[in-house]
Design a protein around this motif. Structure first.
Motif, short mmCIF file in Angstrom:
data_model
loop_
_atom_site.label_atom_id
_atom_site.label_comp_id
_atom_site.label_asym_id
_atom_site.label_seq_id
_atom_site.Cartn_x
_atom_site.Cartn_y
_atom_site.Cartn_z
N MET A 1 -46.49 14.56 32.05
CA MET A 1 -47.10 15.51 31.12
C MET A 1 -48.53 15.87 31.47
N THR A 2 -49.28 14.94 32.07
CA THR A 2 -50.66 15.27 32.43
C THR A 2 -50.73 16.33 33.52
N ALA A 3 -49.60 16.63 34.15
CA ALA A 3 -49.57 17.72 35.14
C ALA A 3 -49.42 19.08 34.47
N LEU A 4 -49.09 19.09 33.18
CA LEU A 4 -48.67 20.33 32.52
C LEU A 4 -49.70 20.88 31.55
N GLY A 5 -50.87 20.29 31.48
CA GLY A 5 -51.88 20.81 30.57
C GLY A 5 -53.13 19.97 30.61
N ARG A 6 -54.09 20.43 29.85
CA ARG A 6 -55.36 19.73 29.79
C ARG A 6 -55.17 18.39 29.08
N PRO A 7 -55.49 17.28 29.72
CA PRO A 7 -55.23 15.97 29.13
C PRO A 7 -56.00 15.72 27.84
N GLN A 8 -57.04 16.51 27.59
CA GLN A 8 -57.81 16.39 26.36
C GLN A 8 -56.91 16.45 25.13
#
Length: 604
Positions: A240-247
């Motif tokens: 999932m961290t590949a698919l959006g801003r981890p914030q």
């Protein structure tokens, strides 16, 4: 926007409907208990009778069967690579050694050398075309594939920390007047900005921009298509961290944890402290009294004013979790209850429209991937990540399961059993699947972030989330596994991948399956190992009829160097603790030399 409204394919149920379901569940438990017990006893007796007459026993030391998929050169390569991984100086300096080798040999010769050694051992090929021979050969021996595109940016620690600062510090946080309600665990700490440092068996993605996330999504889509075309019932892994801003994952995780903590706070007020999470049930009348005493008004108090919930009289953690489903905007999800006032407060003082769009895009990308997996007949394996991201990752994965796991398990969540809360996480998701009628899918692993998690907890000052030692982790793994196996025995609506290189864990699984009468052909219990490792476990299991999968990394030589570096680190630990695989490789090599099978070629 609510999770289910934001992802239209995930569907949407109103709070009233959710609470009606919970009410019916509570009303029916007593009436069904005796019938269910009798049925379960009869089923267990029947299965036990079957299991004793059809027990499966596997000898994991029969080297001819274990390594029949390898030619003799591949045996020699495995022995050489595993031996090199046992030398500390080579492992500790592997990046420097590879960089020097590239300079001395030149790019072309360096790539050939890597393909003959480490790359050839642990990576299937450079692209979807070149991996086909490896996937096809494994498939011929009954071993499927979990395709995993293993390319990562090779960043220095300084570059990684800079990217983390850019992706974690939102406009709203920069503009905050100090009224935000954040806590240490869920705020960025630049000492741990390089999330890949100290991680031995997981990819790390660093946020650049939304276009880069779209590129990652396209890569995952290609991987899904390749999985669908290369093997039946294949898997494809996503992160999932590949698919959006981890914030967003960081913030949403904090919200979920604080809501759960508030529930535990209220349960303690009712004398339910220290009880198993699913046994903590709040009496509604006492809850109303407690909230009134705390001065709760409006936004929390109104959540409990619906007559449908009153007819049940009790609220458990799963009912409680539904209270945040009906927010009108994504940023409205990010509100937390104040333990002192019982009022809802925004996690951050404000959100920009761009941040709102970024959050929505992450959820849309997940929706696209899940739909594509269904269209291609592929299961989607959502990888686990750090504990400060994981609550949000697990919650979003549940949202996918609610829609895509109605008839069979398409989406699998990963549960890291080195976590103290692993069993709670498994049991709550399992119970939710029972209530809502979808298929539970789990991959059980020990975990990939132990050293990093422990260091971060000690440095920042919060409780270590990891079990104290390997033995306690193994007990947790076994407890979670037994729980899922019992669910499979009862209703066949659950699925589990035992992703482990531990022979004792595998043997325990086989023993429990025999006791329960669970057959390999049921295809509810899968086994998973990494490509290039533990063939003496994977192939005997496959030849006995079990669904077995290898995690199959692929990507260009230069771009998978970070992955290979971690494989060396991981193998160093394994080879020092367990010599079995190397001993069996030697045994098979000697058998071939003495029996005239030196030039043995696998039949494909």
């Amino acid at each position: 926007m609510s999770l289910r409204k934001t992802l239209p394919a995930f569907g949407r149920s109103t709070l009233n409907r959710s609470l009606m379901i919970a009410t019916r569940h509570h009303r029916c438990v007593q009436a069904l208990h005796s019938t269910k017990t009798n049925t379960k006893d009869e089923s267990a007796d029947s299965r036990k009778h079957v299991s004793y007459s059809n027990k499966i026993s596997i000898d994991f030391e029969q080297t001819k069967e274990a390594f029949k998929s390898k030619d003799t050169l591949e045996l020699l390569r495995s022995l050489m690579v595993f031996k090199l991984c046992s030398y500390d100086i080579l492992v500790d300096k592997n990046k420097e050694i590879m960089d020097l080798s590239r300079k001395l040999l030149g790019q072309n010769m360096f790539e050939q050398f890597m393909k003959m050694t480490f790359y050839g051992q642990f990576v299937a090929g450079e692209d979807h075309q070149s991996i086909r021979p490896v996937v096809r050969k494994n498939h011929a021996y009954g071993v499927g594939a979990v395709l995993d595109y293993s390319v990562e940016e090779d960043l220095s620690q300084e570059e990684a920390e800079r990217k983390e600062k850019e992706s974690f510090m939102s406009t709203s946080e920069n503009a905050s007047s100090g009224a935000d309600h954040r806590e240490k665990k869920f705020t960025a700490n630049w000492k741990f900005g390089d999330r890949g440092e100290g991680v031995t068996s997981a990819h790390t993605y660093f946020y650049a921009d939304e276009a880069k996330c779209d590129q990652h999504m396209e890569t995952f889509l290609k991987c899904i298509r390749a999985s669908g075309g290369s093997s039946e019932d294949g898997f494809s892994a996503i992160k999932m961290t590949a698919l959006g801003r981890p914030q967003f994952l960081l913030q949403f995780s904090e919200v979920l944890v604080k809501w759960r903590r508030f529930f535990s706070f209220l349960a303690a007020k009712q004398g339910k402290d220290g009880v198993e999470v699913l046994e903590q049930k709040l009496d509604l009348e006492q809850l109303q009294t407690c909230l009134a005493r705390l001065g709760a008004q409006g936004n929390i108090q109104s959540c409990f004013s619906d007559g449908q919930l009153h007819s049940s009289g009790m609220v458990d953690m799963l009912d409680w979790n539904r209270l945040i489903d009906e927010r009108t905007k994504i940023s409205d999800l990010l509100v937390v209850p104040n333990l002192q006032t019982a009022e809802l407060e925004p996690l951050l003082s404000k959100f920009t429209e761009e941040e709102e769009r970024q959050m929505k895009r992450m959820l849309q990308r997940l929706d696209v991937l899940a739909k594509h997996a269904v269209e291609n007949g592929v299961r989607l394996m959502v990888d686990a990540e750090q504990t400060y991201f994981q609550p949000a990752i697990s919650r979003l994965t549940v949202e996918m399961k609610r829609t895509f796991n109605k008839d069979k398990a398409v989406v699998f969540n990963t549960y890291q059993c080195y976590l103290k809360e692993a069993f709670d996480n498994v049991s709550m998701d399992m119970e939710l699947s029972r209530r809502e009628g979808w298929c539970f899918g789990a991959k059980l692993v020990r975990g990939a972030y132990m050293y990093q998690e422990r260091s971060r907890a000690a440095e920042i000052g919060y409780e270590d989330p990891i079990n104290p030692n390997y033995e306690s982790t193994s007990r947790m793994y076994q407890r979670c596994l037994d729980y899922v196996l019992e669910e499979i025995e009862q209703n066949k609506r659950a699925n589990v991948m035992v992703a482990s290189h531990n022979i004792d864990t595998v043997k325990h699984t086989l023993r429990r399956m025999n006791e329960m009468g669970l057959a390999p052909t049921d295809k509810k219990v899968y086994f998973g190992q990494l490509l290039g490792m533990c063939d003496q476990i994977s192939f005997p299991l496959a030849q006995a009829g079990f669904p077995v999968y290898k995690y199959v990394p692929y990507g260009p030589v230069n771009e998978v160097i970070p992955y290979l570096s971690r494989r060396a680190q991981e193998n160093r630990g394994i080879m020092k603790g367990v010599q079995m695989e190397r001993e069996l490789l030697w045994k098979e090599l000697m058998r071939r030399l003495t029996s005239g099978e030196v030039f043995y070629t696998p039949a494909v």
